[in-house]
Write an enzyme that holds these catalytic residues in place. Structure first.
Site, short mmCIF file in Angstrom:
data_model
loop_
_atom_site.label_atom_id
_atom_site.label_comp_id
_atom_site.label_asym_id
_atom_site.label_seq_id
_atom_site.Cartn_x
_atom_site.Cartn_y
_atom_site.Cartn_z
N ARG A 102 0.84 -1.19 0.00
CA ARG A 102 0.00 0.00 0.00
C ARG A 102 0.87 1.24 0.00
O ARG A 102 1.77 1.38 0.83
CB ARG A 102 -0.93 0.01 1.22
CG ARG A 102 -1.91 1.17 1.19
CD ARG A 102 -2.96 1.07 2.28
NE ARG A 102 -2.43 1.46 3.59
CZ ARG A 102 -3.20 1.75 4.65
NH1 ARG A 102 -4.51 1.67 4.55
NH2 ARG A 102 -2.66 2.10 5.79
N THR A 106 -0.93 7.77 -1.14
CA THR A 106 -2.21 7.70 -1.85
C THR A 106 -3.16 6.68 -1.25
O THR A 106 -4.35 6.68 -1.56
CB THR A 106 -1.97 7.32 -3.32
OG1 THR A 106 -1.45 5.98 -3.39
CG2 THR A 106 -0.98 8.27 -3.98
N ASP A 197 0.80 -1.78 13.11
CA ASP A 197 1.31 -2.38 11.87
C ASP A 197 1.61 -3.86 12.14
O ASP A 197 2.61 -4.19 12.75
CB ASP A 197 2.56 -1.65 11.39
CG ASP A 197 3.00 -2.09 10.01
OD1 ASP A 197 3.07 -3.32 9.76
OD2 ASP A 197 3.26 -1.23 9.16
N ASP A 200 5.00 -5.32 10.84
CA ASP A 200 6.14 -4.89 11.65
C ASP A 200 6.14 -5.59 13.01
O ASP A 200 7.20 -5.99 13.52
CB ASP A 200 6.12 -3.38 11.84
CG ASP A 200 6.56 -2.62 10.60
OD1 ASP A 200 6.98 -3.29 9.63
OD2 ASP A 200 6.47 -1.40 10.59
#
Length: 204
Positions: A102, A106, A197, A200
């Site tokens: 991703r 944007t 995340d 991560d």
């Protein structure tokens, strides 16, 4: 079709993942455990087929799931622990892999790796811990559906309502399973309260 699976054990395991003090190796095991329980739900209407086997009384016919008709497709990276859990349920099912990145500016998603077995006539389950904007799942479904599977479903630990609505509009026949539809997306496209995340947290 969207199903929120609010089983107490699933909710308990989800909230252990939310806890930032939960170690990485424990998070992996929790994702595997949740995937096991979600696969049972997602395949509760799968057709059974008669097969003859040898038992202590001789040869008899019994009902079995055709494991080879099921394909698990994790979204890399975070979907990998879910695949381990799914394969504990159906170890003879096939697996494919899709990597989607991703763009943080944007919020658009792009497929940069796809390795899929023959999906024609197959029942495909896409595995991804989080559904946020829905962009990643839209890309994955576009990639999967051109191979003509019989049906598609996806398993997510948490979802944002915005992403769920987007998928439902684009693919109303798609079945989506989650433990929790969280509050909302923030202005950066992250789920609130969410999990952080996940990639991560799993892989540093």
């Amino acid at each position: 079709m969207v199903r929120e699976l609010r089983h107490p054990i699933l909710v308990h395991k989800l909230n252990r993942i939310r806890d930032l003090s939960t170690p990485r190796e424990v998070i992996r095991r929790l994702l595997e455990d949740i995937a096991v329980l979600m696969v049972y739900e997602a395949l509760q209407e799968v057709e059974l087929h008669r097969r003859e086997i040898e038992i202590w009384l001789g040869k008899r016919e019994f009902d079995f799931v055709r494991e080879e008709d099921v394909v698990f497709v994790p979204i890399l990276r975070a979907g990998v622990p879910m695949l381990e859990g799914a394969l504990r349920v159906l170890p003879n099912a096939s697996s494919g892999f899709i990597a989607i990145k991703r763009d943080e500016e944007t919020l658009e998603s792009k497929v940069f790796y796809s390795r899929l077995p023959d999906l024609e006539g197959m029942r495909v389950l896409i595995l991804d811990p989080m559904l946020a904007t829905g962009g990643t799942l839209l890309k994955a479904l576009s990639e999967v559906k051109r191979h003509k599977p019989t049906s598609t479903a996806s398993l997510h630990i948490i979802c944002a309502p915005e992403g769920v609505e987007r998928i439902d509009k684009a693919y109303p026949e798609h079945r989506l399973y989650t433990v929790s539809i969280d509050e909302r997306l923030n202005d950066k496209g992250y789920i609130v309260p969410g999990l952080g995340d996940m990639g991560d947290r799993l892989f540093s």
